[in-house]
Design a protein around this motif. Structure first.
Motif, PDB file in Angstrom:
ATOM      1  N   TYR A 190      22.729 -18.261   0.028  1.00  0.00           N
ATOM      2  CA  TYR A 190      22.437 -19.660  -0.288  1.00  0.00           C
ATOM      3  C   TYR A 190      22.797 -20.606   0.846  1.00  0.00           C
ATOM      4  N   ASN A 191      23.794 -20.238   1.631  1.00  0.00           N
ATOM      5  CA  ASN A 191      24.254 -21.133   2.693  1.00  0.00           C
ATOM      6  C   ASN A 191      23.252 -21.276   3.832  1.00  0.00           C
ATOM      7  N   GLN A 192      22.200 -20.450   3.832  1.00  0.00           N
ATOM      8  CA  GLN A 192      21.140 -20.624   4.825  1.00  0.00           C
ATOM      9  C   GLN A 192      20.382 -21.932   4.591  1.00  0.00           C
ATOM     10  N   ILE A 193      20.459 -22.423   3.356  1.00  0.00           N
ATOM     11  CA  ILE A 193      19.825 -23.707   3.043  1.00  0.00           C
ATOM     12  C   ILE A 193      20.795 -24.807   3.454  1.00  0.00           C
ATOM     13  N   GLU A 194      20.497 -25.465   4.574  1.00  0.00           N
ATOM     14  CA  GLU A 194      21.404 -26.467   5.138  1.00  0.00           C
ATOM     15  C   GLU A 194      21.295 -27.813   4.425  1.00  0.00           C
ATOM     16  N   THR A 195      20.044 -28.168   4.058  1.00  0.00           N
ATOM     17  CA  THR A 195      19.801 -29.484   3.477  1.00  0.00           C
ATOM     18  C   THR A 195      18.761 -29.389   2.380  1.00  0.00           C
ATOM     19  N   VAL A 196      18.976 -30.149   1.314  1.00  0.00           N
ATOM     20  CA  VAL A 196      18.009 -30.249   0.231  1.00  0.00           C
ATOM     21  C   VAL A 196      17.527 -31.702   0.169  1.00  0.00           C
ATOM     22  N   GLY A 197      16.217 -31.876   0.233  1.00  0.00           N
ATOM     23  CA  GLY A 197      15.637 -33.210   0.115  1.00  0.00           C
ATOM     24  C   GLY A 197      14.885 -33.328  -1.189  1.00  0.00           C
ATOM     25  N   SER A 198      15.180 -34.344  -1.968  1.00  0.00           N
ATOM     26  CA  SER A 198      14.563 -34.509  -3.285  1.00  0.00           C
ATOM     27  C   SER A 198      13.700 -35.763  -3.342  1.00  0.00           C
ATOM     28  N   ILE A 250      25.617 -24.986  -7.233  1.00  0.00           N
ATOM     29  CA  ILE A 250      25.353 -23.650  -6.682  1.00  0.00           C
ATOM     30  C   ILE A 250      25.654 -23.571  -5.194  1.00  0.00           C
ATOM     31  N   ILE A 251      25.343 -24.645  -4.449  1.00  0.00           N
ATOM     32  CA  ILE A 251      25.630 -24.698  -3.007  1.00  0.00           C
ATOM     33  C   ILE A 251      26.476 -25.947  -2.750  1.00  0.00           C
ATOM     34  N   PRO A 252      27.767 -25.890  -3.027  1.00  0.00           N
ATOM     35  CA  PRO A 252      28.624 -27.092  -3.022  1.00  0.00           C
ATOM     36  C   PRO A 252      28.613 -27.885  -1.719  1.00  0.00           C
ATOM     37  N   ASN A 253      28.462 -27.209  -0.582  1.00  0.00           N
ATOM     38  CA  ASN A 253      28.570 -27.907   0.699  1.00  0.00           C
ATOM     39  C   ASN A 253      27.226 -28.353   1.272  1.00  0.00           C
ATOM     40  N   VAL A 254      26.160 -28.149   0.523  1.00  0.00           N
ATOM     41  CA  VAL A 254      24.842 -28.495   1.063  1.00  0.00           C
ATOM     42  C   VAL A 254      24.672 -30.015   1.137  1.00  0.00           C
ATOM     43  N   LEU A 255      24.063 -30.474   2.239  1.00  0.00           N
ATOM     44  CA  LEU A 255      23.749 -31.895   2.376  1.00  0.00           C
ATOM     45  C   LEU A 255      22.503 -32.181   1.546  1.00  0.00           C
ATOM     46  N   GLN A 256      22.566 -33.213   0.710  1.00  0.00           N
ATOM     47  CA  GLN A 256      21.403 -33.574  -0.089  1.00  0.00           C
ATOM     48  C   GLN A 256      20.939 -34.993   0.245  1.00  0.00           C
ATOM     49  N   VAL A 257      19.619 -35.125   0.322  1.00  0.00           N
ATOM     50  CA  VAL A 257      18.991 -36.406   0.642  1.00  0.00           C
ATOM     51  C   VAL A 257      17.979 -36.726  -0.454  1.00  0.00           C
ATOM     52  N   ALA A 258      17.891 -37.994  -0.818  1.00  0.00           N
ATOM     53  CA  ALA A 258      16.896 -38.423  -1.808  1.00  0.00           C
ATOM     54  C   ALA A 258      15.926 -39.405  -1.169  1.00  0.00           C
ATOM     55  N   ALA A 259      14.634 -39.172  -1.414  1.00  0.00           N
ATOM     56  CA  ALA A 259      13.585 -40.102  -0.994  1.00  0.00           C
ATOM     57  C   ALA A 259      12.958 -40.673  -2.261  1.00  0.00           C
ATOM     58  N   PHE A 260      12.773 -41.978  -2.298  1.00  0.00           N
ATOM     59  CA  PHE A 260      12.361 -42.652  -3.526  1.00  0.00           C
ATOM     60  C   PHE A 260      10.943 -43.207  -3.407  1.00  0.00           C
TER      61      PHE A 260
END
Length: 398
Positions: free
Chosen positions: A78-86, A133-143
């Motif tokens: 899972y840690n291969q996923i560096e960033t999640v953009g929603s 699930i991936i506590p340290n992942v950077l998450q970004v939201a676009a609105f």
């Protein structure tokens, strides 16, 4: 890797991008029928993998997506996923651009659930599932609403008592903002023009349809309003109607406001008028076979878009107009719809080159003839790429 997700009321679309220079799409898919039974489709290396697993909510859907990415060896961990953009539909008045998700951001998304009850809850649950699930992942939201925060009060206010806005936040918010932002930035890049000087009328025509007037690079006005029900006639949405119709139909059918509003959202538009389909491809096919209801739906749809284009062109200095852009599923792909819309505009000399209009294209194409006063284009939108671009900007400035 970058994961871009788009959470609907009962679905999560996703794309996984590499972090290499080419930012290629590693895989994409959709978890759908969430809360009903559950179906997950993952496209990887030209092969479609289907899973019929029960997904009670968006939390379980995120878990399922990540587990299947592991089992298919698309990711090693899972840690291969560096960033999640929603993609988040509604950010209210508080959020004017894409942001790193914080507890404060989540509170705004939660507060806006009352404004977008079908979409914001799923987006919030999915965001929190990734956190778990991936506590340290950077998450970004676009609105979707943030691009339209540039609207002036005379554009976003309704002619209703001021207290409706002051107390209850009733105003035009506008949607499809991520798509409009992408078109503006990509248009500027393609034609080497400063985005801040762009003047466009963009027609985002799909199952959900809207038009945006872009003046000096920002949203000056747009057709969708307090909700995505407003504005143009769409696949299943009515668009603008006399609001008194709702009260009238409540009384006539012994129903309630909720049921009538649902009909306006789910059973109206192209579907309601044609009684054939909500899909423009089916409408045009039926219309070509002399189906009178399909022909009527086609004429109503194209007339309303044409009238809106004229209205929005009036907001711009003619000498500075960079173009009219068609985008999204119908706008990008239906040469018949594009032609019919432009043919219905008489006050400005617009003309489509038939050969150009029929040509296939990957990214964009000009479809106007040399006689057209204003250039006309078809552009492929890419909301996932826009979110990815915003992620990179935020990471760079972090």
């Amino acid at each position: 890797m970058y994961m871009i997700i788009n959470s609907g009321s009962s679905s999560i679309k996703f794309k996984l991008f590499s972090t290499d220079k080419d930012e290629k799409i590693i895989t994409e898919g959709i978890a759908e029928r969430i809360g009903i039974d559950g179906r997950l489709v993952i496209n990887y290396q030209n092969e479609e993998h289907k899973f019929e697993d029960k997904m009670n909510d968006h939390n379980i859907a995120v878990e399922m997506i990540l587990k299947k990415l592991l089992s298919l060896k698309i990711i090693e961990n899972y840690n291969q996923i560096e960033t999640v953009g929603s993609r988040v539909v509604h950010g209210g008045e508080q959020i004017k651009e894409s942001v790193v998700i914080t507890p404060e951001t989540k509170e705004i998304i939660k507060k806006c659930i009352k404004l977008a009850p079908l979409h914001n809850p799923g987006a919030l649950v999915a965001i929190e599932a990734f956190e778990k699930i991936i506590p340290n992942v950077l998450q970004v939201a676009a609105f979707d609403t943030s691009f339209h925060q540039s609207l002036a009060p005379e554009q976003y206010l309704y002619p209703v008592p001021n207290s409706w806005y002051d107390k209850y936040e009733v105003r035009k918010y506008g949607f499809h903002g991520i798509s409009y932002k992408y078109i503006c930035e990509h248009f500027g890049k393609v034609f080497k023009k400063d985005v801040k000087k762009l003047n466009l009328v963009i027609c985002h025509l799909g199952n959900g349809s809207s038009v945006c007037c872009v003046k000096n690079g920002v949203s000056f006005d747009t057709t969708m309003g307090f909700t995505p029900l407003a504005g143009l006639m769409m696949g299943t949405r009515s668009g603008d109607i006399d609001s008194s119709v709702i009260e009238y139909m409540v009384k006539e059918t012994n129903s309630d406001v909720f049921k009538i509003t649902q009909i306006l959202n789910k059973e109206s538009g192209l579907l309601g008028v044609s009684e054939v389909s909500s899909d423009m491809r089916d409408i045009t096919a039926a219309a070509s076979q002399n189906n009178s209801k399909a022909q009527k739906a086609f004429e109503m749809y194209t007339q309303r878009v044409a009238q809106t284009i004229v209205q929005y062109l009036n907001n711009l200095d003619r000498e500075k107009i960079d173009g009219i852009v068609f985008t999204a599923g119908i706008g990008e792909n239906s040469n018949i719809v594009r032609q019919a819309i432009i043919d219905k505009i008489n006050i400005v000399n617009l003309e489509i080159d038939n050969k150009k209009n029929l040509e296939k294209y990957d990214d964009f194409k000009e479809i106007s003839s040399t006689k057209s006063e204003i250039k006309i284009y078809a552009f492929r939108t890419n909301e996932e790429q826009m979110i990815l671009n915003d992620i990179k900007k935020l990471k760079k400035n972090k």
